[in-house]
Design an enzyme around this catalytic site. Sequence first.
Site, PDB file in Angstrom:
ATOM      1  N   SER A  52       0.814  -1.221   0.000  1.00  0.00           N
ATOM      2  CA  SER A  52       0.000   0.000   0.000  1.00  0.00           C
ATOM      3  C   SER A  52       0.847   1.271   0.000  1.00  0.00           C
ATOM      4  O   SER A  52       1.731   1.450   0.852  1.00  0.00           O
ATOM      5  CB  SER A  52      -0.886  -0.018   1.256  1.00  0.00           C
ATOM      6  N   GLY A  53       0.529   2.169  -0.918  1.00  0.00           N
ATOM      7  CA  GLY A  53       1.238   3.451  -0.940  1.00  0.00           C
ATOM      8  C   GLY A  53       0.937   4.260   0.311  1.00  0.00           C
ATOM      9  O   GLY A  53       1.827   4.902   0.883  1.00  0.00           O
ATOM     10  N   LEU A  54      -0.331   4.219   0.728  1.00  0.00           N
ATOM     11  CA  LEU A  54      -0.702   4.953   1.937  1.00  0.00           C
ATOM     12  C   LEU A  54       0.081   4.425   3.143  1.00  0.00           C
ATOM     13  O   LEU A  54       0.663   5.192   3.919  1.00  0.00           O
ATOM     14  CB  LEU A  54      -2.210   4.805   2.189  1.00  0.00           C
ATOM     15  N   ASP A  64       0.771  10.625   1.674  1.00  0.00           N
ATOM     16  CA  ASP A  64       0.568   9.757   0.504  1.00  0.00           C
ATOM     17  C   ASP A  64       0.496  10.623  -0.751  1.00  0.00           C
ATOM     18  O   ASP A  64      -0.471  10.581  -1.497  1.00  0.00           O
ATOM     19  CB  ASP A  64      -0.730   8.959   0.728  1.00  0.00           C
ATOM     20  N   ASP A  91       1.287  -1.052  -4.887  1.00  0.00           N
ATOM     21  CA  ASP A  91       0.472   0.114  -5.214  1.00  0.00           C
ATOM     22  C   ASP A  91       1.459   1.145  -5.768  1.00  0.00           C
ATOM     23  O   ASP A  91       2.106   1.868  -5.006  1.00  0.00           O
ATOM     24  CB  ASP A  91      -0.195   0.592  -3.922  1.00  0.00           C
ATOM     25  N   ASP A  93       1.044   3.869  -7.370  1.00  0.00           N
ATOM     26  CA  ASP A  93       0.495   5.209  -7.605  1.00  0.00           C
ATOM     27  C   ASP A  93       0.314   5.443  -9.112  1.00  0.00           C
ATOM     28  O   ASP A  93      -0.279   4.626  -9.778  1.00  0.00           O
ATOM     29  CB  ASP A  93       1.392   6.275  -6.942  1.00  0.00           C
ATOM     30  N   GLU A 120      -2.452   3.902 -11.206  1.00  0.00           N
ATOM     31  CA  GLU A 120      -3.759   4.554 -11.215  1.00  0.00           C
ATOM     32  C   GLU A 120      -3.754   5.728 -12.190  1.00  0.00           C
ATOM     33  O   GLU A 120      -2.721   6.375 -12.406  1.00  0.00           O
ATOM     34  CB  GLU A 120      -4.135   5.002  -9.797  1.00  0.00           C
ATOM     35  N   LYS A 126       0.445  12.310  -7.002  1.00  0.00           N
ATOM     36  CA  LYS A 126      -0.952  12.044  -6.660  1.00  0.00           C
ATOM     37  C   LYS A 126      -1.242  12.405  -5.200  1.00  0.00           C
ATOM     38  O   LYS A 126      -0.332  12.719  -4.414  1.00  0.00           O
ATOM     39  CB  LYS A 126      -1.312  10.574  -6.926  1.00  0.00           C
ATOM     40  N   ASN A 128      -3.884  10.850  -1.963  1.00  0.00           N
ATOM     41  CA  ASN A 128      -4.723   9.706  -1.622  1.00  0.00           C
ATOM     42  C   ASN A 128      -6.163   9.956  -2.067  1.00  0.00           C
ATOM     43  O   ASN A 128      -6.694  11.058  -1.929  1.00  0.00           O
ATOM     44  CB  ASN A 128      -4.669   9.440  -0.105  1.00  0.00           C
ATOM     45  N   SER A 129      -6.782   8.909  -2.575  1.00  0.00           N
ATOM     46  CA  SER A 129      -8.120   9.043  -3.169  1.00  0.00           C
ATOM     47  C   SER A 129      -9.165   9.520  -2.171  1.00  0.00           C
ATOM     48  O   SER A 129     -10.215  10.041  -2.570  1.00  0.00           O
ATOM     49  CB  SER A 129      -8.556   7.696  -3.730  1.00  0.00           C
ATOM     50  N   ARG A 165      -5.736   0.918 -12.384  1.00  0.00           N
ATOM     51  CA  ARG A 165      -6.713   1.388 -11.397  1.00  0.00           C
ATOM     52  C   ARG A 165      -7.486   2.572 -11.962  1.00  0.00           C
ATOM     53  O   ARG A 165      -6.890   3.578 -12.385  1.00  0.00           O
ATOM     54  CB  ARG A 165      -5.970   1.773 -10.116  1.00  0.00           C
ATOM     55  N   HIS A 196     -12.113   1.677  -7.983  1.00  0.00           N
ATOM     56  CA  HIS A 196     -12.089   2.224  -6.626  1.00  0.00           C
ATOM     57  C   HIS A 196     -13.324   3.097  -6.385  1.00  0.00           C
ATOM     58  O   HIS A 196     -13.807   3.764  -7.310  1.00  0.00           O
ATOM     59  CB  HIS A 196     -10.820   3.059  -6.439  1.00  0.00           C
TER      60      HIS A 196
HETATM   61  C1  SPV Z   1      -3.393   2.500  -0.732  1.00  0.00           C
HETATM   62  O1  SPV Z   1      -3.500   1.575   0.027  1.00  0.00           O
HETATM   63  O2  SPV Z   1      -2.468   3.308  -0.721  1.00  0.00           O
HETATM   64  C2  SPV Z   1      -4.422   2.727  -1.742  1.00  0.00           C
HETATM   65  C3  SPV Z   1      -5.762   2.330  -1.452  1.00  0.00           C
HETATM   66  O3  SPV Z   1      -4.138   3.306  -2.755  1.00  0.00           O
HETATM   67  S1  SPV Z   1      -6.552   3.714  -0.881  1.00  0.00           S
HETATM   68  O4  SPV Z   1      -5.822   4.271   0.193  1.00  0.00           O
HETATM   69  O5  SPV Z   1      -7.852   3.200  -0.487  1.00  0.00           O
HETATM   70  O6  SPV Z   1      -6.681   4.652  -1.976  1.00  0.00           O
HETATM   71 MG    MG Z   2      -2.383   4.196  -2.742  1.00  0.00          MG
END
Ligand code: SPV
Ligand code: MG
Length: 571
Positions: A52-54, A64, A91, A93, A120, A126, A128-129, A165, A196
């Site tokens: 996970s990027g986050l 993130d 992930d 990004d 993505e 980027k 975080n979504s 993504r 997502h």
């Molecule tokens: C992550 O885990 O970094 C993701 C998923 O990209 S989310 O945080 O839900 O976008």
């Molecule tokens: Mg991410």
Amino acid sequence: MNAPGNLPAGFSRTLRLREMLQSDRLEFMMEAHNGLSARIVKEAGFKAIWGSGLAISAQFGVRDNNEASWTQVVDMLEFMADASDLPILLDGDTGYGNFNNVRRLVRKLEQRGIAGVCIEDKQFPKTNSFINGEAQPLADIDEFCGKIKAGKDSQSDPNFSIVARVEALIAGWGMEEALRRAEAYRQAGADAILIHSKLSKPDEILTFAREWAGRGPLVIVPTKYYSTPTDAFRQAGISTVIWANHLIRGATSAMQAIAKEIHESETLVNVEDRIAAVNEIFRLQDADEYSAAESVYLSASSASRGAVVLAASRGAGLEALTAERPKVMLPVAGKPLLRHLVEAFKKEGINDITVVGGYRADAIETSGIRLVVNEKHEATGELASLACAAKSFTGDTVISYGDLLFRSYILRNLVESDSDFCVVVDSSQTPQAGVAATDFAYCSTPDDRALFGQKVWLQNVVSVASAAGGAQQSGASQGRWMGLLNVRGDARERLLATLAALQARADFDKLDMAALLNALVAAGERIEVQYVHGHWRGVNDLDDFRRAGDFAHAQAPYGAGGAASAEGARD
Ligand code: SPV
Ligand code: MG
């Protein structure tokens, strides 16, 4: 047992990830953000890891927003891939740049054993979504398809996966745009689509899945619609669910609570039983494997050396001084005898030191040593004490009397011996009429003090006890065994077997170290003798004790009050 269709660990990680994405079963990936969490994910039973990027940026303490560089992320992935053999889907990004960055990323990921990457369709850098998703610009579809193609063209393992993504629902562009993009990415070569959503209900995901109609594997991240029964995903034909950030969040809650508790209470007592034991951390780090490897690869080095010090006695002839402490705790030149010995061991890199106490073991200072106690010390002898330390024989081991002072070269030469067993014999001490002394050694060759390169072997040691027992050897002894025995590597198993055989004897409780040496010789073992001529002291009576101080002072470093006394100079 693997469920039918599951590929076991012997298959490549890329193939296992591909199989998960393509299987008809609903599969799950768990977030990990470093080596430890990757290990934990594997042990929990998951088949793959979401890098996970986050979570990875959070464990670095940054946002993130591509604040951690892509190479820092890839370095972390290397730890994760080392700590767990699961496939990892990074992930990635936006791919950290344009098509060219994606090409380089894919090559570097393959080099580090990563099974796939998810990119993505947003713009670098980027966000975080879940942070102001609508405000985030999406990538141009063609440009993003170029990235997918570039990534696919640069992978050398045909099973490496690229997951595309779609962020159209996050950015508020609607279902049609999401489907349009997903189809374009599929045609560009994406191995799966991650769709997502930030809604708390799965509606748009389920609609998307229905419209998508199984054109390729679908991956989802139900962080926001977490209350949806998992079966709904199964029925919708989803390929893979990513639990995207739950280990970093769990670790965060635990760390916050523990830090607060310790800060407020100023004690560890409230938390100790509620957190992983230090041994659990060692286990997760595979510390046992290190110890096993150490005994294979470092057997001759200091890292696997230990010492067992026999220190159970009060000291016959020293009763006046030992009412409150055992002999080894008598002060000599400002510190206990035992401390001199421990320091001598440490100087040779022998750090695993087991002391067998007995009489007033409670008075033994335990810093830097492991204390075991021969509870039956009053009725037993040296071998019974040694048997108490049997578990401490793990690598090369020096067995030592506890009352010795010696010049450092004696121990250095002893531990450098390449013989399985080696003892030090002082050729300057031979039996003298009227002088009580024990441990006289009979050796294959006397010390001519010019014997270089020629090995001398022990034949017999006569202690007072064994002499009384009738094992007296005829002829002159070649010196006195100092009370130091080095046991190398696997020979310790034979020493312990000999000790166990002696333990079966009715008189075991009376046996001393000489009996063990003689039993080893009788069993066919060759015990090397290293001769010295003085340069050591044993402390057996008041006279010895008085002289020990002079000897120790003479060994102290220059400038530390250690001017050589007549005693030290002579030795
Ligand atoms: C992550 O885990 O970094 C993701 C998923 O990209 S989310 O945080 O839900 O976008
Ligand atoms: Mg991410």
